[in-house]
Design a protein around this motif. Structure first.
Motif, PDB file in Angstrom:
ATOM      1  N   ARG A 109      14.885  53.561  81.864  1.00 44.71           N
ATOM      2  CA  ARG A 109      14.715  52.882  83.149  1.00 44.71           C
ATOM      3  C   ARG A 109      14.325  53.880  84.235  1.00 44.71           C
ATOM      4  N   GLU A 110      14.913  55.071  84.201  1.00 41.98           N
ATOM      5  CA  GLU A 110      14.590  56.096  85.202  1.00 41.98           C
ATOM      6  C   GLU A 110      13.119  56.476  85.133  1.00 41.98           C
ATOM      7  N   ARG A 111      12.605  56.635  83.912  1.00 42.45           N
ATOM      8  CA  ARG A 111      11.203  57.014  83.744  1.00 42.45           C
ATOM      9  C   ARG A 111      10.280  55.880  84.195  1.00 42.45           C
ATOM     10  N   ILE A 112      10.656  54.641  83.911  1.00 43.84           N
ATOM     11  CA  ILE A 112       9.856  53.502  84.357  1.00 43.84           C
ATOM     12  C   ILE A 112       9.780  53.474  85.880  1.00 43.84           C
ATOM     13  N   VAL A 113      10.904  53.683  86.545  1.00 41.75           N
ATOM     14  CA  VAL A 113      10.913  53.695  88.016  1.00 41.75           C
ATOM     15  C   VAL A 113      10.023  54.823  88.533  1.00 41.75           C
ATOM     16  N   GLU A 114      10.129  56.005  87.930  1.00 42.45           N
ATOM     17  CA  GLU A 114       9.280  57.129  88.353  1.00 42.45           C
ATOM     18  C   GLU A 114       7.801  56.775  88.213  1.00 42.45           C
ATOM     19  N   ARG A 115       7.437  56.181  87.095  1.00 44.42           N
ATOM     20  CA  ARG A 115       6.036  55.808  86.868  1.00 44.42           C
ATOM     21  C   ARG A 115       5.592  54.721  87.836  1.00 44.42           C
ATOM     22  N   LEU A 116       6.461  53.756  88.120  1.00 44.31           N
ATOM     23  CA  LEU A 116       6.106  52.713  89.088  1.00 44.31           C
ATOM     24  C   LEU A 116       5.922  53.295  90.485  1.00 44.31           C
ATOM     25  N   MET A 117       6.686  54.307  90.825  1.00 42.15           N
ATOM     26  CA  MET A 117       6.505  54.963  92.124  1.00 42.15           C
ATOM     27  C   MET A 117       5.135  55.640  92.182  1.00 42.15           C
ATOM     28  N   LEU A 118       4.686  56.190  91.072  1.00 43.91           N
ATOM     29  CA  LEU A 118       3.385  56.866  91.034  1.00 43.91           C
ATOM     30  C   LEU A 118       2.220  55.890  90.909  1.00 43.91           C
ATOM     31  N   VAL A 126       5.240  44.667  91.959  1.00 42.53           N
ATOM     32  CA  VAL A 126       6.035  45.693  92.658  1.00 42.53           C
ATOM     33  C   VAL A 126       5.276  46.412  93.776  1.00 42.53           C
ATOM     34  N   ALA A 127       4.000  46.164  93.920  1.00 43.97           N
ATOM     35  CA  ALA A 127       3.171  46.905  94.883  1.00 43.97           C
ATOM     36  C   ALA A 127       3.745  46.827  96.293  1.00 43.97           C
ATOM     37  N   GLY A 128       3.700  47.958  96.988  1.00 44.32           N
ATOM     38  CA  GLY A 128       4.080  48.007  98.392  1.00 44.32           C
ATOM     39  C   GLY A 128       5.566  48.115  98.664  1.00 44.32           C
ATOM     40  N   ASN A 129       6.365  48.331  97.634  1.00 41.58           N
ATOM     41  CA  ASN A 129       7.804  48.419  97.832  1.00 41.58           C
ATOM     42  C   ASN A 129       8.293  49.849  97.670  1.00 41.58           C
ATOM     43  N   ASP A 130       9.449  50.155  98.289  1.00 43.37           N
ATOM     44  CA  ASP A 130      10.001  51.505  98.224  1.00 43.37           C
ATOM     45  C   ASP A 130      10.817  51.695  96.945  1.00 43.37           C
ATOM     46  N   ARG A 131      11.248  52.924  96.728  1.00 51.18           N
ATOM     47  CA  ARG A 131      11.958  53.282  95.498  1.00 51.18           C
ATOM     48  C   ARG A 131      13.221  52.447  95.301  1.00 51.18           C
ATOM     49  N   GLN A 132      13.991  52.267  96.349  1.00 48.92           N
ATOM     50  CA  GLN A 132      15.245  51.510  96.234  1.00 48.92           C
ATOM     51  C   GLN A 132      14.963  50.070  95.777  1.00 48.92           C
ATOM     52  N   TRP A 133      13.948  49.439  96.355  1.00 52.42           N
ATOM     53  CA  TRP A 133      13.590  48.072  95.968  1.00 52.42           C
ATOM     54  C   TRP A 133      13.147  48.039  94.509  1.00 52.42           C
ATOM     55  N   ILE A 134      12.312  49.003  94.121  1.00 54.30           N
ATOM     56  CA  ILE A 134      11.812  49.054  92.748  1.00 54.30           C
ATOM     57  C   ILE A 134      12.958  49.274  91.761  1.00 54.30           C
ATOM     58  N   GLU A 135      13.901  50.155  92.096  1.00 54.08           N
ATOM     59  CA  GLU A 135      15.053  50.372  91.219  1.00 54.08           C
ATOM     60  C   GLU A 135      15.836  49.078  91.014  1.00 54.08           C
ATOM     61  N   ARG A 136      16.068  48.341  92.094  1.00 51.66           N
ATOM     62  CA  ARG A 136      16.794  47.059  91.996  1.00 51.66           C
ATOM     63  C   ARG A 136      15.987  46.056  91.167  1.00 51.66           C
ATOM     64  N   TYR A 137      14.702  45.978  91.450  1.00 54.65           N
ATOM     65  CA  TYR A 137      13.845  45.028  90.740  1.00 54.65           C
ATOM     66  C   TYR A 137      13.860  45.302  89.234  1.00 54.65           C
ATOM     67  N   VAL A 138      13.653  46.551  88.850  1.00 56.82           N
ATOM     68  CA  VAL A 138      13.627  46.913  87.431  1.00 56.82           C
ATOM     69  C   VAL A 138      14.994  46.639  86.801  1.00 56.82           C
ATOM     70  N   ALA A 139      16.071  46.978  87.492  1.00 57.74           N
ATOM     71  CA  ALA A 139      17.419  46.755  86.951  1.00 57.74           C
ATOM     72  C   ALA A 139      17.683  45.274  86.692  1.00 57.74           C
ATOM     73  N   GLU A 140      17.109  44.395  87.509  1.00 58.62           N
ATOM     74  CA  GLU A 140      17.304  42.950  87.337  1.00 58.62           C
ATOM     75  C   GLU A 140      16.268  42.341  86.387  1.00 58.62           C
ATOM     76  N   HIS A 141      15.026  42.768  86.501  1.00 63.74           N
ATOM     77  CA  HIS A 141      13.903  42.135  85.805  1.00 63.74           C
ATOM     78  C   HIS A 141      13.731  42.611  84.365  1.00 63.74           C
ATOM     79  N   GLU A 142      13.885  43.883  84.122  1.00 59.64           N
ATOM     80  CA  GLU A 142      13.636  44.444  82.800  1.00 59.64           C
ATOM     81  C   GLU A 142      14.563  43.844  81.732  1.00 59.64           C
ATOM     82  N   PRO A 143      15.861  43.665  81.993  1.00 55.90           N
ATOM     83  CA  PRO A 143      16.703  43.017  80.966  1.00 55.90           C
ATOM     84  C   PRO A 143      16.258  41.587  80.636  1.00 55.90           C
ATOM     85  N   GLN A 144      15.733  40.857  81.617  1.00 54.90           N
ATOM     86  CA  GLN A 144      15.226  39.503  81.357  1.00 54.90           C
ATOM     87  C   GLN A 144      14.033  39.560  80.413  1.00 54.90           C
ATOM     88  N   ARG A 145      13.142  40.497  80.669  1.00 51.29           N
ATOM     89  CA  ARG A 145      11.959  40.641  79.817  1.00 51.29           C
ATOM     90  C   ARG A 145      12.317  41.152  78.429  1.00 51.29           C
TER      91      ARG A 145
END
Length: 186
Positions: A109-118, A126-145
């Protein structure tokens, strides 16, 4: 050029490395690939982000399904699937009917967040969001997927280390020996 006996579909969450791995396999071993997002973009003459904005996600998903059908009906190649592709049961059925080996690429998950930031600017979810938002989004969304990926996958492969040229080389070599070698025409 290396030829496969059946299609190999790379599935997984955003920025898990599907396209990076497919390109590395092409460059290093001559294994042909199709990137579904790129195929949709070429057909529509718009980026995925533009398609989401102009037509909506549902229309994009229809285009994605048609591109997948074309990919599995041609010569066997590696297919880099969009992150949401296997969330549609019809797409999973298309992969199965097409004889695809479906490989779930997993990165931390950490690597995914890093890549999404880049690279997240081109990703409409996820476009246009900051790191904190992306971390929350991935933490909630990735388990669903993940439940969709688990149901569709024939095998799991770790792509956490797929960022530097050395990591890409090592991961592509592992994928070739562990996954593709038995599927190559000799």
């Amino acid at each position: 050029m290396a030829y496969l006996t059946r299609p190999v579909a790379l599935i997984g969450y955003m920025c898990c490395g599907k396209t990076t791995l497919a390109e590395a396999l092409w460059q290093r071993y001559g294994v042909a690939y199709i990137d579904i997002d790129s195929a949709v973009e070429r057909e529509a003459a718009q980026t995925v982000t533009e398609l989401f904005a102009s037509e909506g996600e549902a229309a994009f998903r229809e285009r994605e399904s048609r591109a997948l059908q074309r990919a599995v009906s041609g010569s066997p190649v590696v297919i880099s699937c969009g992150g949401g592709l296997v969330c549609r049961a019809a797409n999973v059925e298309t992969l199965r009917r097409g004889g695809a080996l479906t490989v779930w690429l997993q990165a931390s998950r950490e690597r995914i967040v890093e890549r999404l930031m880049l690279y997240g600017a081109g990703r409409p979810l996820v476009a246009g969001n900051d790191r904190q938002w992306i971390e929350r989004y991935v933490a909630e969304h990735e388990p669903q997927r993940s439940r969709y990926y688990a149901a569709a996958a024939d095998v799991v492969f770790d792509t956490t280390e797929l960022d530097t040229p050395l990591e890409i080389d090592r991961t592509a070599e592992l994928f070739m020996t562990q996954i593709l070698q038995p599927l190559l025409i000799r």
